[in-house]
Design an enzyme around this catalytic site. Structure first.
Site: not given
Ligand code: PSU
Ligand code: MN
Length: 305
Positions: A25, A107, A139, A143, A160
Site C-alpha cells: 500500500e 488497505v 467511525d 478497510d 493498533k
Molecule cells: N493503521 C496503521 N498504519 C497505517 C494505517 C492504519 O497502523 O498506515 C493506514 C492504512 O492505510 C489504513 C488506513 O488502511 O490508515 C485506515 O484509515 P481509516 O481509519 O481512515 O480508514
Molecule cells: Mn474513519
C-alpha cells in the site's frame, strides 16, 4: 482489463506466468512515516519481497491512473509529497481518477486495485478498524467492509490499540472475515505481540495460509482474509510505554476535535511524536516481517493453481 488501470510490465509478466506477486500500500508511505524514512522503507520492502521470490506491486493512484506496480521514482514522488497526497479510501477513487489527481491507497483501495489486477496477497503494517467511541461517532474504517467483499489476503501485524480491538473483531466476525493468527492464538497489537483478544484460528506455515485462502476462493466466497503476524520479539515495544502514548494521543485528538479521515493519520503521527524514534523503528521492522511472510504465502498460493 479496466481502462483506468496500469499494471507495471514486470507485474504483468509475473501474473501471466503464475509467479507470486505481493501488493503493497501507499498510505503507509505518504501518511504513515516521515520522509525520507518512508521512501527508504518502501524500497526495502520491495527488496525483501524480491529476495523471498515474489514480485512487488506497490499500489497508488498517480495522475488519475490506478497503478499496480510503481517505479522507484514514483515511490520517491509520493513519499516526498507526503500529506499533500490525498489519502484515498474507496469513496475517493472515482473522484481522483475523474480529476486526474494523485492518491495514496489505504488497505481498502489497495485491495480493490490488487483484485482488479489479479493480485491475491497484500502486505502492510496495520489495518484500519472500529475506532474507540464508535458507538457514538460511527467511525469504522472502510478497510473492514473491503475485507468483507474483496478477495485479497491482507498480511498485517494486527491493529493498533488506537482502535477498539474487541469491536474490530466483532465487526469482522459479523462480516464473515476470517481472522488468522500466524503462529499465535492472540490478536497482535502492532507494536506488541499480544492484545488480550483471541483470534479465530492459528495457522503456522505459509502453505497453510495459502491453502486456506485457496479453499475460500474455491468455495466461491468473495471476501478477503486477515492474517495477523506478530512483530518479532526483538523489535516489540514495552506495552506500558506504547499504551501510555496511545492514551495521550487519543486525548489530544479529542481536544483538537479531529474527526473523519484525519483521525487515523493524526493518531499515528502523535504516537510517533510521543514515543520518539522507537515506534518508527518497530513499525519499519514489522512491515519487513509481513512482506516476507506475504511473499512466501504468495509463492505457496501460486503452487496451488
Ligand atoms: N493503521 C496503521 N498504519 C497505517 C494505517 C492504519 O497502523 O498506515 C493506514 C492504512 O492505510 C489504513 C488506513 O488502511 O490508515 C485506515 O484509515 P481509516 O481509519 O481512515 O480508514
Ligand atoms: Mn474513519
Amino acid at each position: 482489463m479496466n481502462r483506468y488501470l496500469d499494471i507495471a510490465p514486470e507485474v504483468q509478466a509475473a501474473l501471466r506466468e503464475n509467479r507470486p506477486v505481493v501488493a503493497l500500500e501507499s498510505t503507509i508511505i505518504s501518511h504513515g512515516m516521515p520522509y525520507p524514512e518512508n521512501v527508504e522503507t518502501a524500497l526495502n520492502v520491495e527488496k525483501i519481497v524480491r529476495e523471498a521470490g515474489a514480485v512487488p506491486a506497490t499500489i497508488a493512484v498517480i495522475r488519475g491512473r490506478l497503478k499496480a506496480g510503481l517505479s522507484p521514482e514514483e515511490i520517491e514522488y509520493l513519499g516526498k509529497k507526503g500529506y499533500a497526497v490525498t489519502k484515498a479510501s474507496r469513496r475517493d477513487l472515482p473522484i481522483l481518477v475523474s480529476k486526474g489527481e494523485d492518491g495514496a491507497t489505504t488497505v481498502a483501495t489497495t485491495m480493490i486495485i490488487a483484485a482488479m489486477a489479479g493480485i491475491s496477497v497484500f502486505a502492510t503494517g496495520g489495518v484500519g478498524g472500529v475506532h474507540r467511541g464508535a458507538e457514538t461517532t460511527m467511525d469504522i474504517s472502510a478497510d473492514l467492509e473491503e475485507l468483507a467483499q474483496t478477495p485479497v489476503m491482507v498480511v498485517c501485524a494486527g491493529a493498533k490499540s488506537i482502535l477498539d480491538l474487541g469491536l474490530t473483531l466483532e465487526y469482522l466476525e459479523t462480516k464473515g472475515v476470517p481472522v488468522i493468527g500466524y503462529g499465535t492464538q492472540e490478536l497482535p497489537a502492532f507494536y506488541t505481540r499480544k492484545s488480550g483478544f483471541g483470534v479465530d484460528y492459528e495457522l503456522d506455515t505459509p502453505e497453510q495460509l495459502a491453502h486456506a485462502f485457496h479453499v475460500q476462493r474455491e468455495i466461491g466466497f468473495k471476501g478477503g482474509m486477515l492474517v495477523t503476524n506478530p512483530i518479532p520479539e526483538e523489535y516489540s515495544m514495552d506495552p506500558a510505554v506504547i499504551n501510555a502514548a496511545i492514551e495521550q494521543a487519543l486525548a489530544q485528538a479529542r481536544e483538537a476535535g479531529i474527526h473523519g479521515k484525519d483521525t487515523t493519520p493524526y493518531l499515528l503521527a502523535k504516537v510517533k511524536e510521543i514515543t520518539g524514534g522507537d515506534s518508527l523503528f518497530s513499525n519499519i521492522r514489522l512491515v519487513y516481517n509481513n512482506a516476507r511472510l506475504a511473499a512466501q504465502t504468495a509463492a505457496a498460493l501460486a503452487a496451488l493453481r
